[in-house]
Design a protein around this motif. Structure first.
Motif, PDB file in Angstrom:
ATOM      1  N   VAL A 119      36.785  51.797  38.303  1.00  0.00           N
ATOM      2  CA  VAL A 119      36.778  50.330  38.322  1.00  0.00           C
ATOM      3  C   VAL A 119      36.692  49.769  36.903  1.00  0.00           C
ATOM      4  O   VAL A 119      37.509  48.957  36.496  1.00  0.00           O
ATOM      5  N   ALA A 120      35.668  50.205  36.167  1.00  0.00           N
ATOM      6  CA  ALA A 120      35.449  49.648  34.836  1.00  0.00           C
ATOM      7  C   ALA A 120      34.555  50.591  34.041  1.00  0.00           C
ATOM      8  O   ALA A 120      33.789  51.365  34.623  1.00  0.00           O
ATOM      9  N   GLY A 126      40.285  40.574  34.819  1.00  0.00           N
ATOM     10  CA  GLY A 126      40.202  39.128  34.932  1.00  0.00           C
ATOM     11  C   GLY A 126      39.233  38.647  35.997  1.00  0.00           C
ATOM     12  O   GLY A 126      38.914  37.454  36.052  1.00  0.00           O
ATOM     13  N   ARG A 127      38.752  39.563  36.839  1.00  0.00           N
ATOM     14  CA  ARG A 127      37.806  39.177  37.901  1.00  0.00           C
ATOM     15  C   ARG A 127      36.446  39.836  37.720  1.00  0.00           C
ATOM     16  O   ARG A 127      35.426  39.242  38.058  1.00  0.00           O
ATOM     17  N   PHE A 128      36.420  41.052  37.215  1.00  0.00           N
ATOM     18  CA  PHE A 128      35.172  41.797  37.034  1.00  0.00           C
ATOM     19  C   PHE A 128      34.827  41.881  35.550  1.00  0.00           C
ATOM     20  O   PHE A 128      35.719  41.958  34.698  1.00  0.00           O
ATOM     21  N   THR A 129      33.529  41.892  35.270  1.00  0.00           N
ATOM     22  CA  THR A 129      33.052  42.054  33.908  1.00  0.00           C
ATOM     23  C   THR A 129      31.925  43.082  33.881  1.00  0.00           C
ATOM     24  O   THR A 129      30.932  42.930  34.596  1.00  0.00           O
ATOM     25  N   ASN A 167      33.676  38.608  40.389  1.00  0.00           N
ATOM     26  CA  ASN A 167      34.046  37.268  40.818  1.00  0.00           C
ATOM     27  C   ASN A 167      35.371  37.313  41.575  1.00  0.00           C
ATOM     28  O   ASN A 167      36.104  38.284  41.498  1.00  0.00           O
ATOM     29  N   SER A 168      35.660  36.245  42.287  1.00  0.00           N
ATOM     30  CA  SER A 168      36.919  36.133  43.034  1.00  0.00           C
ATOM     31  C   SER A 168      37.163  37.375  43.879  1.00  0.00           C
ATOM     32  O   SER A 168      38.267  37.946  43.872  1.00  0.00           O
ATOM     33  N   LEU A 169      36.158  37.771  44.611  1.00  0.00           N
ATOM     34  CA  LEU A 169      36.259  39.002  45.394  1.00  0.00           C
ATOM     35  C   LEU A 169      37.300  38.891  46.498  1.00  0.00           C
ATOM     36  O   LEU A 169      37.518  37.812  47.067  1.00  0.00           O
TER      37      LEU A 169
END
Length: 115
Positions: free
Chosen positions: A48-49, A65-68, A83-85
């Motif tokens: 994922v990240a 652009g959605r996860f940090t 965010n914006s799941l």
């Protein structure tokens, strides 16, 4: 001692947000780039990240652009702000070293996104 404890998951509607936390033992956290992974039912675990010790980040295309991802060195903790799941984000989320995970995995935290 090896410890990876994930928390913060839950059930949210599409478009909602969650913040995941991973508490790692110091020997793991201080020596490694840390990553978040996820595994949906019937699917293979996927990246994922990740975040290096210096703070450089890397994301899977599906979450850019959605996860940090971030890390708190004082607390040996890795965070994932989501965010914006989307419903397709539904999975068990786990943290581990990256790019080569340790043989040990924590329990993970369930994220469920309803449409």
């Amino acid at each position: 001692q090896v410890q990876l404890v994930e928390s913060g998951g839950g059930l949210v509607q599409a478009g909602g947000s969650l913040r995941l936390s991973c508490a790692a033992s110091r020997n793991i956290f201080s020596a490694n780039t840390m990553g978040w992974y996820r595994q949906a039912p019937g699917k293979q675990r996927e990246f994922v990240a990740a975040i290096t010790r210096g703070g450089t980040t890397n994301y899977a295309d599906s979450v850019k652009g959605r996860f940090t991802i971030s890390r708190d060195d004082a607390k040996n903790t890795v965070l994932l702000q989501m965010n914006s799941l989307k419903p397709e984000d539904t999975a068990v989320y786990l943290c581990n070293a990256h790019p080569v995970p340790l043989n040990y995995w924590g329990q993970g935290t369930q994220v469920s996104v309803s449409s």
